[in-house]
Design a protein around this motif. Structure first.
Motif, PDB file in Angstrom:
ATOM      1  N   GLU A  22      26.509  49.813  29.797  1.00  0.00           N
ATOM      2  CA  GLU A  22      26.953  50.167  31.278  1.00  0.00           C
ATOM      3  C   GLU A  22      27.191  48.790  31.999  1.00  0.00           C
ATOM      4  OE1 GLU A  22      24.939  52.873  33.679  1.00  0.00           O
ATOM      5  OE2 GLU A  22      24.569  54.038  32.226  1.00  0.00           O
ATOM      6  N   GLN A  23      26.317  47.718  31.561  1.00  0.00           N
ATOM      7  CA  GLN A  23      26.277  46.434  32.334  1.00  0.00           C
ATOM      8  C   GLN A  23      27.670  45.668  31.648  1.00  0.00           C
ATOM      9  OE1 GLN A  23      23.652  47.605  30.872  1.00  0.00           O
ATOM     10  NE2 GLN A  23      21.795  47.266  32.332  1.00  0.00           N
ATOM     11  N   PHE A  24      27.959  45.687  30.254  1.00  0.00           N
ATOM     12  CA  PHE A  24      28.923  45.267  29.539  1.00  0.00           C
ATOM     13  C   PHE A  24      30.443  46.172  30.098  1.00  0.00           C
ATOM     14  CE2 PHE A  24      30.703  44.050  25.157  1.00  0.00           C
ATOM     15  CZ  PHE A  24      31.262  42.708  25.481  1.00  0.00           C
ATOM     16  N   LEU A  25      30.356  47.227  30.234  1.00  0.00           N
ATOM     17  CA  LEU A  25      31.436  47.901  30.845  1.00  0.00           C
ATOM     18  C   LEU A  25      31.842  47.395  32.218  1.00  0.00           C
ATOM     19  CD1 LEU A  25      33.512  50.242  30.251  1.00  0.00           C
ATOM     20  CD2 LEU A  25      31.676  51.733  31.210  1.00  0.00           C
ATOM     21  N   ALA A  26      30.679  47.231  33.109  1.00  0.00           N
ATOM     22  CA  ALA A  26      30.805  46.670  34.280  1.00  0.00           C
ATOM     23  C   ALA A  26      31.406  45.331  34.438  1.00  0.00           C
ATOM     24  CB  ALA A  26      29.803  46.700  35.170  1.00  0.00           C
ATOM     25  N   PHE A  27      30.889  44.617  33.505  1.00  0.00           N
ATOM     26  CA  PHE A  27      31.361  43.050  33.350  1.00  0.00           C
ATOM     27  C   PHE A  27      32.809  43.133  32.810  1.00  0.00           C
ATOM     28  CE2 PHE A  27      32.621  39.660  30.438  1.00  0.00           C
ATOM     29  CZ  PHE A  27      32.035  38.506  31.046  1.00  0.00           C
TER      30      PHE A  27
END
Length: 134
Positions: A22-27
């Motif tokens: 999720e964090q990588f997607l948001a990044f």
């Protein structure tokens, strides 16, 4: 800044996909990222780029000297829009949408299928259960 490109090795990117999806997607919604092959690929083999495209990585570098399934996948991805070399992000990748909760209250049901394992065959009753959605 959003115009800068951050490069990740295949190994580091795979770790982010597996453990911080999720964090990588948001990044990747607000930043450009580039994935390059691991230094351990001394045979110039290719990794599957689909994993990185799925989380919004914009630049996925492959070893072009090695043809194979991954290069075919790469070519087919970019043939979709006439082979112009890029594909626009899908709308959900361009804007962060807030999470929503849907609560359903079923008050009636008609024409429900009978359970296939019913001892009464087609005359079996449909079981109803009251469950709370999570």
């Amino acid at each position: 800044t959003p115009g800068d490109v951050l490069s990740f090795s295949e190994t580091r990117a795979q770790s982010l996909v597996n453990h911080r999806t999720e964090q990588f997607l948001a990044f990747n919604q607000r930043q450009l990222s580039r994935i390059y092959p691991s230094a351990y690929r001394i045979d110039s083999s290719n990794f599957n780029p689909q994993f990185y495209w799925n989380v919004g990585c914009q630049l996925v570098a492959l070893n072009y000297q090695t043809d194979g399934r991954m290069m075919q996948l790469n070519r087919s991805k970019f043939m979709v829009n006439g082979g112009i070399g890029y594909v626009l992000k899908p709308p959900p990748m361009c804007k962060a949408y807030p999470k929503k909760q849907l609560i359903l209250k079923i008050i009636s049901g008609q024409q429900l299928p009978k359970p296939p394992d019913s001892m009464l065959g087609d005359r079996g009753e449909v079981r109803t259960e009251q469950r709370r959605a999570q």
